[in-house]
Design a protein around this motif. Structure first.
Motif, PDB file in Angstrom:
ATOM      1  N   GLU A  87      -4.567   9.358  34.357  1.00  0.00           N
ATOM      2  CA  GLU A  87      -3.465   9.133  33.404  1.00  0.00           C
ATOM      3  C   GLU A  87      -3.385   7.672  32.994  1.00  0.00           C
ATOM      4  N   LEU A  88      -3.456   6.774  33.974  1.00  0.00           N
ATOM      5  CA  LEU A  88      -3.380   5.351  33.661  1.00  0.00           C
ATOM      6  C   LEU A  88      -4.633   4.850  32.957  1.00  0.00           C
ATOM      7  N   THR A  89      -5.754   5.493  33.231  1.00  0.00           N
ATOM      8  CA  THR A  89      -6.990   5.113  32.555  1.00  0.00           C
ATOM      9  C   THR A  89      -6.858   5.307  31.051  1.00  0.00           C
ATOM     10  N   GLY A  90      -6.176   6.370  30.659  1.00  0.00           N
ATOM     11  CA  GLY A  90      -5.951   6.590  29.236  1.00  0.00           C
ATOM     12  C   GLY A  90      -5.186   5.451  28.595  1.00  0.00           C
ATOM     13  N   THR A  91      -4.201   4.924  29.323  1.00  0.00           N
ATOM     14  CA  THR A  91      -3.441   3.773  28.819  1.00  0.00           C
ATOM     15  C   THR A  91      -4.339   2.560  28.677  1.00  0.00           C
ATOM     16  N   ASN A  92      -5.181   2.307  29.678  1.00  0.00           N
ATOM     17  CA  ASN A  92      -6.088   1.156  29.616  1.00  0.00           C
ATOM     18  C   ASN A  92      -7.034   1.261  28.429  1.00  0.00           C
ATOM     19  N   ILE A  93      -7.542   2.459  28.191  1.00  0.00           N
ATOM     20  CA  ILE A  93      -8.447   2.653  27.056  1.00  0.00           C
ATOM     21  C   ILE A  93      -7.716   2.396  25.747  1.00  0.00           C
ATOM     22  N   GLU A  94      -6.512   2.931  25.624  1.00  0.00           N
ATOM     23  CA  GLU A  94      -5.735   2.777  24.392  1.00  0.00           C
ATOM     24  C   GLU A  94      -5.417   1.311  24.109  1.00  0.00           C
ATOM     25  N   VAL A  95      -4.939   0.602  25.143  1.00  0.00           N
ATOM     26  CA  VAL A  95      -4.563  -0.798  24.943  1.00  0.00           C
ATOM     27  C   VAL A  95      -5.800  -1.658  24.663  1.00  0.00           C
ATOM     28  N   GLY A  96      -6.844  -1.491  25.481  1.00  0.00           N
ATOM     29  CA  GLY A  96      -8.051  -2.294  25.280  1.00  0.00           C
ATOM     30  C   GLY A  96      -8.700  -2.038  23.938  1.00  0.00           C
ATOM     31  N   SER A  97      -8.751  -0.777  23.526  1.00  0.00           N
ATOM     32  CA  SER A  97      -9.375  -0.437  22.248  1.00  0.00           C
ATOM     33  C   SER A  97      -8.605  -1.024  21.076  1.00  0.00           C
ATOM     34  N   SER A  98      -7.279  -1.093  21.209  1.00  0.00           N
ATOM     35  CA  SER A  98      -6.478  -1.648  20.112  1.00  0.00           C
ATOM     36  C   SER A  98      -6.838  -3.108  19.858  1.00  0.00           C
ATOM     37  N   TYR A  99      -7.140  -3.844  20.932  1.00  0.00           N
ATOM     38  CA  TYR A  99      -7.533  -5.245  20.752  1.00  0.00           C
ATOM     39  C   TYR A  99      -8.948  -5.354  20.201  1.00  0.00           C
ATOM     40  N   LEU A 100      -9.840  -4.499  20.662  1.00  0.00           N
ATOM     41  CA  LEU A 100     -11.215  -4.534  20.150  1.00  0.00           C
ATOM     42  C   LEU A 100     -11.258  -4.200  18.661  1.00  0.00           C
ATOM     43  N   GLU A 101     -10.315  -3.388  18.218  1.00  0.00           N
ATOM     44  CA  GLU A 101     -10.245  -3.005  16.806  1.00  0.00           C
ATOM     45  C   GLU A 101      -9.393  -3.966  15.984  1.00  0.00           C
ATOM     46  N   GLY A 102      -8.923  -5.049  16.622  1.00  0.00           N
ATOM     47  CA  GLY A 102      -8.142  -6.055  15.913  1.00  0.00           C
ATOM     48  C   GLY A 102      -6.725  -5.647  15.629  1.00  0.00           C
ATOM     49  N   GLU A 103      -6.200  -4.656  16.371  1.00  0.00           N
ATOM     50  CA  GLU A 103      -4.859  -4.167  16.104  1.00  0.00           C
ATOM     51  C   GLU A 103      -3.874  -4.446  17.239  1.00  0.00           C
TER      52      GLU A 103
END
Length: 218
Positions: A130-146
């Motif tokens: 469950e927490l891994t999903g949060t890490n992916i979401e937050v990290g991906s948002s920065y990689l995508e410049g958002e």
């Protein structure tokens, strides 16, 4: 500064958020939920107290305003608050505190059943997922410049790596423990210890102690 004596690490956590931008208490609580709660969880009631403590200490100011027809107060850091935050960052930190009810139950598993222990390990891995999903979401948002506050990205990379390494460690351990427990009898109190695994644990700890000694930081 005498009036800062009642401040806690949570006070400084809030002060650090105010160093990013001014917030209302509601916004501070939302930001805590999104970020700090992953490694500094605190009750919502405590968070509403802290800004007032900071104002009383002269480290923040309360700015009255309105949102539509509703009055609201925005809290902003003061120059004295920035100095206090810098001083706290330079001071020695308390050692990390680890708390896990799951591991506590593993510690006393010889009073229960193998099935209960296995179920607990599965639930622990589900929590990691469950927490891994949060890490992916937050990290991906920065990689995508958002991601918000991209100017803070350098320190966010450090904390995000720790949080995900922590989850990786728990998941790896829980998977290993589940394999070990699967071979146990139904009554864990009659399980035979794997001394080879204990030896590997001691070897791992010894290697880590050697690395620390060799670094010259001890």
């Amino acid at each position: 500064m005498a009036r800062n004596q009642t401040l806690t690490a949570t006070s400084y956590a809030i002060l650090g958020l105010l160093a990013i931008k001014p917030w209302t208490t509601y916004e501070l609580a939302m930001q805590m939920d999104r970020t700090l709660n992953r490694f500094w969880p605190r009750a919502r009631s405590k968070l509403y107290e802290e800004p007032k403590k900071l104002v009383a200490a002269g480290l923040a100011e309360a700015i009255p305003g309105a949102h539509g027809r509703r009055p609201r107060t925005v809290y902003a850091i003061t120059p004295a608050g920035r100095l206090a935050l810098a001083g706290w960052l330079a001071a020695e930190s308390a050692p990390p505190v680890f708390e896990s009810e799951q591991l506590l139950k593993v510690f006393y598993a010889d009073n229960g059943t193998r099935a209960d222990l296995s179920a607990g390990l599965r639930r622990l891995r589900a929590w990691v997922d469950e927490l891994t999903g949060t890490n992916i979401e937050v990290g991906s948002s920065y990689l995508e410049g958002e991601g918000p506050y991209p100017d803070r990205m350098a320190v966010l990379v450090l904390t995000s790596r720790f949080l995900d390494d922590y989850l990786e460690m728990i998941d790896r351990w829980a998977a290993w423990a589940a394999e070990v427990v699967a071979e146990w009898p139904e009554d864990p109190s009659t399980a035979r210890p794997d001394l080879a695994e204990l030896a590997r644990t001691v070897e791992q700890a010894t290697a880590r102690a050697s690395r620390w000694a060799a670094s010259g930081d001890s």
